[in-house]
Design an enzyme around this catalytic site. Structure first.
Site, mmCIF file in Angstrom:
data_model
loop_
_atom_site.group_PDB
_atom_site.id
_atom_site.type_symbol
_atom_site.label_atom_id
_atom_site.label_comp_id
_atom_site.label_asym_id
_atom_site.label_seq_id
_atom_site.Cartn_x
_atom_site.Cartn_y
_atom_site.Cartn_z
ATOM 1 N N ALA A 77 0.813 -1.309 0.450
ATOM 2 C CA ALA A 77 0.039 -0.242 0.258
ATOM 3 C C ALA A 77 0.784 1.151 -0.286
ATOM 4 O O ALA A 77 1.621 1.540 0.638
ATOM 5 C CB ALA A 77 -0.865 0.538 1.472
ATOM 6 N N GLY A 120 0.463 -4.523 1.391
ATOM 7 C CA GLY A 120 -0.610 -5.213 0.393
ATOM 8 C C GLY A 120 -0.708 -5.359 -1.065
ATOM 9 O O GLY A 120 -1.421 -5.805 -2.233
ATOM 10 N N GLU A 123 -0.336 -9.109 -0.229
ATOM 11 C CA GLU A 123 -2.036 -9.616 0.020
ATOM 12 C C GLU A 123 -2.580 -9.591 -1.170
ATOM 13 O O GLU A 123 -3.625 -10.065 -1.357
ATOM 14 C CB GLU A 123 -2.920 -8.223 0.598
ATOM 15 C CG GLU A 123 -2.141 -8.904 2.142
ATOM 16 C CD GLU A 123 -2.126 -7.439 3.447
ATOM 17 O OE1 GLU A 123 -2.068 -6.513 2.726
ATOM 18 O OE2 GLU A 123 -2.891 -7.794 4.420
ATOM 19 N N GLU A 143 5.083 -5.072 6.816
ATOM 20 C CA GLU A 143 4.018 -4.035 7.921
ATOM 21 C C GLU A 143 4.364 -3.699 9.485
ATOM 22 O O GLU A 143 4.324 -2.664 9.486
ATOM 23 C CB GLU A 143 2.580 -4.581 7.692
ATOM 24 C CG GLU A 143 2.235 -3.623 6.560
ATOM 25 C CD GLU A 143 1.869 -5.600 5.619
ATOM 26 O OE1 GLU A 143 2.921 -6.616 5.931
ATOM 27 O OE2 GLU A 143 1.005 -5.547 4.600
HETATM 28 N N1 DAK Z 1 4.545 3.975 -1.137
HETATM 29 C C1 DAK Z 1 4.919 4.524 -1.381
HETATM 30 N N2 DAK Z 1 6.464 4.780 -2.086
HETATM 31 C C2 DAK Z 1 6.655 3.368 -2.201
HETATM 32 C C3 DAK Z 1 6.815 2.272 -1.729
HETATM 33 C C4 DAK Z 1 5.344 1.951 -1.110
HETATM 34 N N3 DAK Z 1 4.987 1.224 -0.415
HETATM 35 N N4 DAK Z 1 7.705 1.500 -1.779
HETATM 36 C C5 DAK Z 1 8.576 2.083 -2.977
HETATM 37 N N5 DAK Z 1 8.021 3.118 -3.034
HETATM 38 C C6 DAK Z 1 8.655 4.948 -3.785
HETATM 39 C C7 DAK Z 1 10.041 5.314 -2.733
HETATM 40 O O1 DAK Z 1 9.473 5.758 -1.786
HETATM 41 C C8 DAK Z 1 10.587 5.506 -4.253
HETATM 42 O O2 DAK Z 1 9.869 6.812 -4.546
HETATM 43 P P1 DAK Z 1 11.120 8.262 -4.540
HETATM 44 O O3 DAK Z 1 11.342 8.797 -3.375
HETATM 45 O O4 DAK Z 1 12.471 7.829 -5.220
HETATM 46 O O5 DAK Z 1 9.761 8.911 -5.212
HETATM 47 C C9 DAK Z 1 10.036 4.763 -5.230
HETATM 48 O O6 DAK Z 1 9.322 3.950 -5.556
HETATM 49 C C10 DAK Z 1 11.412 2.888 -5.260
HETATM 50 O O7 DAK Z 1 11.404 3.057 -4.226
HETATM 51 P P2 DAK Z 1 12.942 2.717 -3.550
HETATM 52 O O8 DAK Z 1 14.174 4.216 -3.907
HETATM 53 O O9 DAK Z 1 12.651 2.750 -2.254
HETATM 54 O O10 DAK Z 1 13.558 1.471 -3.908
HETATM 55 P P3 DAK Z 1 14.993 0.389 -3.503
HETATM 56 O O11 DAK Z 1 15.208 -0.565 -4.489
HETATM 57 O O12 DAK Z 1 16.032 1.170 -3.049
HETATM 58 O O13 DAK Z 1 13.516 -0.418 -2.470
HETATM 59 C C11 DAK Z 1 11.952 -2.067 -1.475
HETATM 60 C C12 DAK Z 1 12.868 -1.523 -3.170
HETATM 61 C C13 DAK Z 1 11.097 -2.366 -2.039
HETATM 62 C C14 DAK Z 1 12.766 -2.301 -1.215
HETATM 63 C C15 DAK Z 1 11.313 -0.477 -1.175
HETATM 64 O O14 DAK Z 1 10.975 0.575 -1.905
HETATM 65 C C16 DAK Z 1 10.754 -0.495 0.462
HETATM 66 O O15 DAK Z 1 10.942 -1.854 1.457
HETATM 67 N N6 DAK Z 1 9.686 -0.562 0.097
HETATM 68 C C17 DAK Z 1 8.241 -0.464 0.959
HETATM 69 C C18 DAK Z 1 7.709 -1.147 0.904
HETATM 70 C C19 DAK Z 1 6.646 -1.716 2.187
HETATM 71 O O16 DAK Z 1 7.485 -1.470 3.535
HETATM 72 N N7 DAK Z 1 5.460 -2.385 2.167
HETATM 73 C C20 DAK Z 1 4.683 -2.307 2.710
HETATM 74 C C21 DAK Z 1 3.845 -1.051 2.841
HETATM 75 S S1 DAK Z 1 2.206 -1.330 4.070
HETATM 76 C C22 DAK Z 1 -5.268 -2.029 4.223
HETATM 77 C C23 DAK Z 1 -5.091 -2.480 2.895
HETATM 78 C C24 DAK Z 1 -3.612 -2.686 2.773
HETATM 79 C C25 DAK Z 1 -2.540 -2.469 3.874
HETATM 80 C C26 DAK Z 1 -3.008 -2.710 5.110
HETATM 81 C C27 DAK Z 1 -4.642 -2.128 5.309
HETATM 82 N N8 DAK Z 1 -6.503 -1.675 4.763
HETATM 83 C C28 DAK Z 1 -7.988 -2.112 3.440
HETATM 84 C C29 DAK Z 1 -7.624 -1.867 6.025
HETATM 85 C C30 DAK Z 1 -1.419 -2.599 3.093
HETATM 86 C C31 DAK Z 1 -0.372 -1.730 4.271
HETATM 87 C C32 DAK Z 1 1.434 -2.081 3.460
HETATM 88 O O17 DAK Z 1 0.534 -3.059 2.310
#
Ligand code: DAK
Length: 269
Positions: A77, A120, A123, A143
């Site tokens: 997400a 997400g 998921e 998360e």
């Molecule tokens: N959200 C927003 N931007 C993201 C992102 C994300 N999840 N993942 C990557 N990006 C963006 C980065 O900010 C970056 O943007 P700029 O800074 O260039 O503007 C760009 O994508 C490239 O990412 P990185 O520069 O970070 O690239 P790397 O190769 O260094 O790293 C990575 C890739 C995938 C390891 C890293 O980007 C990362 O850790 N990303 C976050 C992964 C994460 O934590 N995902 C979980 C998010 S929480 C619900 C529904 C859904 C959910 C909850 C509730 N309900 C219906 C109640 C779900 C929650 C989640 O998924």
């Protein structure tokens, strides 16, 4: 300036050189490659609406869902969109989350996963009926490390597939697993080289789309029931769905075609 839609639907050809689309198959692409296809609310709503429209179209018999670019299926997400949200924002949200709408699609859905498939995004793949994974896929539920927990079915669907011991370790540490581990744990229907991902997913979709629709939908309904019903109720449901198929023209056609040593002609083609 025209803006490109974030969710794109194509009727894909079997090979780049082939002119004709794969019969009955739609390819849906999440198109936010600049943020690794992070799923904000409007993207998820638009994805759910697109899938529901395809589900209502009798010409569509299998759907492949993928992410644009080579780096990610979806990295979760959208954290930027979530950072300032409150408890009330979530409670006021649609009680049927977009992920549940994806899981409710009756047309077979196949997630074609390469690169990051996190939070997400993972998921979303878990809400699909099948997952075709590239050997470069990286899957996980990070998360808890963000101070939250999986909220779109991850704690439930992952646990049902891999069991509580593995699911607890993966969720509490946020550890990312590679495609081979995901395959070993039973999360993947087919594991393929990254270069072959889309071809493999479309070939699987084409094989399913060639089958008789009512039998496919009934079988999917029974398989889905296996993770929510006690065994005796699941077996009873299976028996009823099995019997119901004897009221469909494709049962007679499928069996006659076998006995007459010819290809079946399904009623909806
Ligand atoms: N959200 C927003 N931007 C993201 C992102 C994300 N999840 N993942 C990557 N990006 C963006 C980065 O900010 C970056 O943007 P700029 O800074 O260039 O503007 C760009 O994508 C490239 O990412 P990185 O520069 O970070 O690239 P790397 O190769 O260094 O790293 C990575 C890739 C995938 C390891 C890293 O980007 C990362 O850790 N990303 C976050 C992964 C994460 O934590 N995902 C979980 C998010 S929480 C619900 C529904 C859904 C959910 C909850 C509730 N309900 C219906 C109640 C779900 C929650 C989640 O998924």
């Amino acid at each position: 300036m025209t803006t490109q839609p974030i969710i794109r639907v194509e009727l894909p050809a079997a090979a780049p050189s082939a002119a004709a689309p794969v019969a009955g198959v739609a390819l849906v692409t999440i198109h936010r490659p600049e943020v690794l296809n992070a799923l904000d609310r409007s993207t998820m709503r638009s994805l759910a609406e697109t899938l529901e429209t395809l589900d209502a179209d009798p010409a569509c018999r299998a759907i492949v869902i993928t992410g644009a670019g080579e780096r990610a299926f979806a990295a979760g997400a959208d954290i930027r969109a979530m950072v300032d949200m409150s408890r009330e924002d979530h409670l006021a949200d649609d009680p049927l989350a977009a992920w549940d709408r994806v899981a409710a699609i009756g047309t077979p859905t196949i997630a074609a996963v390469r690169g990051y498939c996190l939070g997400g995004g993972f998921e979303l793949a878990l809400a699909c009926h099948m997952v075709v994974a590239a050997d470069d896929a990286v899957l996980g539920l990070p998360e808890v490390g963000l101070g939250i927990m999986p909220g779109a079915g991850g704690t439930q669907r992952l646990t049902r597939i891999v069991g509580p011991a593995r699911a607890t370790e993966l969720i509490l540490t946020g550890r990312r697993m590679d495609a081979r581990e995901a395959d070993r744990l039973g999360l993947v229907s087919r594991l393929v080289p990254a270069a072959d991902l889309l071809d493999a997913a479309l070939a699987l979709a084409a094989a399913v789309a060639a089958m008789p629709t009512q039998a496919v939908r009934a079988a999917l309904g029974a398989i889905a029931a296996a993770s929510r019903l006690p065994l005796d109720q699941g077996v009873a449901l299976e028996r009823r769905l099995f019997a119901d198929l004897f009221d469909t023209p494709d049962q007679a056609e499928g069996m006659r075609a076998f006995l007459e040593r010819r290809e079946p002609r399904w009623s909806d083609r």
